[in-house]
Structure formats: C-alpha cells, structure tokens
Design an enzyme around this catalytic site. Structure first.
Site: not given
Ligand code: AGP
Length: 602
Positions: A478, A482, A27, A75, A501, A597, A99-100, A485, A2
């Site tokens: 993951e 990262k 935010r 939020w 393998h 995003k 907020n909190g 990306e 928030c």
């Molecule tokens: C995460 O770093 C990526 N930007 C991407 O893999 C993301 O996790 C994926 O598109 C899923 O998005 P969501 O969690 O909003 O469903």
C-alpha cells in the site's frame, strides 16, 4: 459524513438552506431534506439522491417572513438511503437533524417504543425528536426538554431541533461532530463547516464538544455542563475552495488527518465493552462456512491481504485473497462453504462487481465492505458493512483503506466469536487495541514537518522498495502504491524475506528502501533482512519504534503491545511520505494523471 445547515431570520429560507447544503455536497450524501417553521406553518421536504431532486420537490414553495429552519444531507450509517430515513426527522410537532452516531439509541428507542412511540425510520437520529417530545409532554418547557434530551445521548452528535412548541427558536448541541454558528446582524446561521455560510454570515463561532444552547431573536445563548457561558465570535473566512479543504492544501492531506476521527465513527457501536457487534449482520451468515475468499482491487486488495493474516490467526479460518481482475478469468473452483467478501471504497469497481456476480452464480454467500451505501456492490451482496469513512475525494485512497482494515479486523474477531475460536484474554487484548486505534492515527505536526523535510532526499533514484513482513507486507504494498499514484516514481512493495530471492540484485546507493520494522511482530527477522540490504549500501529509510543505526533516515514510532497499532501508525507515515514527495514534484495530489476515483470499466 452528513451535512447540517440552519437559519433563523426573516430572509427566504428555502434557498439559504439548499444553497448551504450544496456547499456540503463534497462530504458525500445519498438523501437530503429541509424543515421550516414560520407563521405557525410546519413545512418538511425530503428527497433521495442528489440535491436537484429536493430542489424539484420544493420548486413551488417559498418561505415568507421571520422563521426558523434546518436542513441536512445524509450519509447513511444506520438504515438504507430512503426518504423515510432522510433527515429532518419529525415527531408530532418538532423536527431534528443530526450528524454523528448516537451510540445508545437502541436502548432509548426501545424505551420510547414501550411507551407507545411509533418510529418511522431505521435511524438513530429519530430517537432525539421523540425523546424531546416525551420530555416536553411532561414539563411543557421546550428548553428544559431539550437539555434533558441531550443529557441522555451518548456518542457523537451535532444536532439542530426546531419545534412548534417554541417556533422562534433553534436548539443546538455539539459533541464529537463538527458544527459552527454564523452571525449577521439579527440573523443566525448553523452549519457543519464554513462553506455554507461564506458570503452570508460575517462572523462565526466554532462550537466545542459538550456545548449546547439556543438561538432566539437574533441572539445565541450558549451553555456547557457548568451552565451558561460567554463566547467570542471571529471573522468568517471568505475563500470557499480553501474552506472545503478545511484549510488543508489537498483533500488527500485533509483525509489523512481525518483518519483518527472517522475511525471513531467506524468503531462506534461495534467495538463494545466485551465483544464486537455488527447490528447489520446476522451471525447465521457464517453458518456452514469453513473458509473465506476476499476479492478486491488496488488499495482495497491491500486491506484484504492484511486481513488474511487476521482471519487465520484470530478466527482460525482459511482465508484466500483474490485480485478481482485475475479472479474473473481464472475459472476458479468455488464451493458453497466459502463466504465471498468484496471490498470496495466506491462500490462501483467493475472487476470487483463482476467477480461478486460470478461468486453469486456459483451459489456462494456474499458480504461487501464498502464506503458508499446503496452502491452496486452493496446492492448485489447478501449483506454489507459500511466503513463510515465519509466521502473520500482524494483519488489516492487513505481513510477508506484505514477504515476497511479496521472493519476487517473487527470482522475477524466477530467470526471468531461466532466460531467460538477466541479466548476471553485474546478478545480483551484485541478490543483494547481497537479502542486505541484513533489515537494511533493522530497526525502530529512534528512528524509531518519531519516527513516534509525528509522527502527532499527521495525525488530521484532508480526506484523504491517498501518492505515488510506478515501484516506489514500488505502495508508495504500500500505504501508503494500511494507513492506511485501521486509521485509517478517507481515503487514496489515486497516481503522482506523475499529480497534475497532476486530483488537484492538491485541493491545500491540509488535504491531507496523503506523498511517497516515493527517491534511487536518478527522484529529480529525484518532487522536481519534490512541488514542484508544495508550491507549492499541501499539508501534506507527505517520506520520503527527501535532506533536502527544503519538507517540513512529514521522515523521513530511508538512502542505498542499490538501489531495493528504499529500498522496504523506506520500507515500514516507512508501516506505523508507519498504526499510530501508528490508536493515537491509539483504533481496534482488529488487528481493524479491517468487515474479515476472509481474504475467502472474493465
Ligand atoms: C487507491 O489509492 C486507488 N485509487 C485504487 O487502487 C483503488 O483502491 C481501486 O481502484 C479500488 O477502488 P474501490 O476500492 O473503489 O473498489
């Protein structure tokens, strides 16, 4: 998270509040409101959705003369995004923004309701204003009533209160959530961060936890548990863009550092003394459920994969994980004894949403774990648990992944409680580890400097292998994602036992291997896998509590009694590695090429 703004003075207040709230939009929010008291007039406006809706509602209103005022962007954590749940919350003659999370609000609310108080909203915040007015009815002293109110609150709060009972004063308190006070001549400003007051105030004081007080006639009176205290103002920053990132270079960097604090929000009110509780879930959701299917994309898929180990180990329930874009077209066999869980930061990912609709058409019960309330996936699900990570601006997900994983870990314990498949000893061990997670997520400067220096050696090569076992295999996936990306270098996550393998054919000095080597889970197994690779001269970065002589680079982590604490600590290291490599390559860390995003198309 928030956003809060406040203003005491003689200038026009509506614009000051709305402009300030606009500076806090980054935010994330789903509703907003303002309240103003001047010339004995109480004014309160609220609107769901974007701030333009609140501007529309207030277009015919302008304040005049001296007054006090507060504003808020919400939020949702408790209760859906509706006008009733939007702040400021009103009592009979007072307004409050917050907020909190007030951890003990249910007990306070129950007591107030038993005394005849009517609540309009589902929020924890409304408790504050009713408690204040209850105290005020008894002692008829606004300042004493505010102090008594704050003393009763447990949890995290940054709160502002104005009241007709003392119409020239703004009361404030801060504990666990950010808030600052801005000054300019006889005007006083309040805000969650710098940006709303940059260009307005000239000096600032950043409130500390446990501080509270009031602003009156252009002066601020500050207190803490030891009584009144003096404070030193400092010059206010002038660069808004830098201020939104709170001084970090990128939103992603800020969000890596935020993980420890948002994790508090994620677990508060859920990790209780002797159990896990989700007030938004009905245990009956799990009736007649004999297996779980989790469906997601990208980073959300990785948190799902990690949770499959936890559900099977702790809840003793079979758990399959599906990539949504694959699931949609594989003609899956679905049975109504399966709980279908979707995970999504945005709640708008097309593949995940369509997969959810498929499962619902097949008659499965559905639960979503999401960071955005009222999103399409949340609205489509039978039940939803919010991760409470606050808005995530960096396209490369960090704090959303951390909070998804934590919610899934809590859910595995919750299901184990419902299924009575967990012993008291194991439950205590899990709860203890969960409470230590925010600490495991702390980023210390020494570590960050080490990752910055170390990253210079990983800018070329013919690729990266991130390897791990068990829970650390999804973390390896993951870590690789990262890096891909934001650096655009090729990286793969792989189960360490699988390297022999086939992939070990790639092993040579140009193959960078990032090995996740937790001491608390299969250490000897991962160690022998890594030794096989070292025998082929890979360039090895080992991440482990246990020193490993064969490593070319070594990052030492903490010995821990619980694998999930090692998981979160190693997660931060892989995030910092990706960040610093990307910085050295001169990439746009927050907006990497070709990425969005939220992927709202197939
Ligand atoms: C995460 O770093 C990526 N930007 C991407 O893999 C993301 O996790 C994926 O598109 C899923 O998005 P969501 O969690 O909003 O469903």
């Amino acid at each position: 998270m928030c956003g809060i703004v406040g203003y005491l003075g003689k200038n026009e207040k509506k614009e000051i509040l709305l402009d300030g709230l606009e500076e806090l939009e980054y935010r994330g929010y789903d509703s907003a409101g303002i309240a103003i008291i001047e010339n004995k007039q109480l004014k309160n406006f609220k609107a769901v959705g974007r701030l333009k809706n609140l501007r529309e509602k207030t277009k015919d209103y302008l304040s005049e003369g001296f007054g006090v005022s507060i504003g808020h962007t919400r939020w949702a954590t408790h209760g859906k995004p509706t006008e009733l749940n939007a702040h400021p919350h009103m009592g009979a003659y007072s307004f409050v923004v917050h907020n909190g999370i007030i951890e003990n609000y249910q007990a306070l609310k129950k007591e107030l309701q038993s005394q005849g108080v009517t609540f309009l909203s589902q929020t924890d915040t409304e408790t504050i204003v009713h408690l204040f007015e209850k105290n005020h009815k008894i002692n008829n002293n606004a300042w004493a009533s505010f102090q008594e109110t704050i003393e009763k609150l447990e949890g995290a709060y940054a709160t502002l209160l104005i009241t007709e009972a003392d119409e020239e004063t703004i009361y404030f308190a801060k504990n666990g959530s950010p808030m600052l006070i801005g000054f300019k001549e006889d005007e006083v400003y309040f805000a969650s961060s710098d940006t709303p007051i940059i260009g307005k105030a000239t000096e600032v004081y950043y409130l500390e936890d446990g501080e509270f007080g009031y602003a009156r006639h252009g002066k601020v009176y500050l207190f803490d548990a030891n009584g009144q205290k003096t404070f030193t103002k400092q010059a206010l920053a002038t660069d808004k863009a830098l201020a939104q990132k709170d001084g970090y270079r990128f939103f992603m960097e800020k969000e890596i550092y935020e993980q420890s604090s948002v994790m508090h929000d994620t677990i508060i009110g859920r990790v209780l003394d002797e159990k896990i509780d989700f007030e938004e879930l009905n245990p009956e959701l799990f009736n007649n459920i004999s297996n779980i299917k989790i469906c997601a994309c990208g980073t959300s898929y990785h948190s799902a994969l990690a949770s499959s180990y936890l559900f099977e180990r702790l809840s003793k329930i079979p758990c399959q994980i599906e990539i949504a874009s694959e699931f949609r077209y594989k003609e899956p066999l679905l049975h109504d004894d399966t709980l279908f869980i979707t995970i999504s930061q945005s709640g708008e990912t097309a593949d995940t949403l369509e997969a959810l609709k498929m499962a619902k058409r097949a008659g499965l019960k559905s639960l979503s774990i999401c960071n955005v309330d009222n999103s399409s996936i949340v609205r489509e699900s039978d039940a939803a648990v919010l991760t409470r990570a606050g808005i995530e601006k960096g396209v490369a997900s960090t704090k959303a992944f951390a909070t998804q994983t934590m919610v899934l870990w809590m859910l595995a314990i919750y299901v184990a409680q419902v299924k009575k498949s967990i012993s008291k000893e194991t439950l205590e061990k899990e709860l203890l580890a969960m409470r230590q997670t925010p600490k495991a997520l702390l980023v210390n400067n020494k570590l960050h400097h080490k990752m910055t220096r170390l990253s210079k050696r990983y800018l070329h090569g013919h690729g990266f292998f991130f390897i791990g076992r068990d829970l650390f295999f999804p973390l390896a996936l993951e870590g690789a994602l990262k890096l891909k990306e934001i650096s655009y270098l090729h990286a793969e996550g792989y189960p360490s036992g699988e390297m022999k393998h086939g992939p070990i054919a790639l092993a040579d000095a140009e193959l960078f291997t990032i090995a996740l080597m937790p001491k608390s889970l299969h250490y000897d197994k991962i160690k022998s896998n890594v030794e096989e690779l070292c025998a082929r001269d890979v360039t090895l970065l080992a991440i482990s509590p246990e020193p490993f002589d064969l490593a070319d680079d070594f990052v030492q982590t903490s010995y821990s009694s619980h694998p999930m604490l090692e998981f979160f600590e190693m997660m931060v290291i892989t995030q910092l590695l990706a960040l610093e490599i990307s910085v050295r390559l001169g990439n746009d860390v927050d907006m990497p090429r070709n990425l969005a995003k939220s992927v709202t198309v197939e």
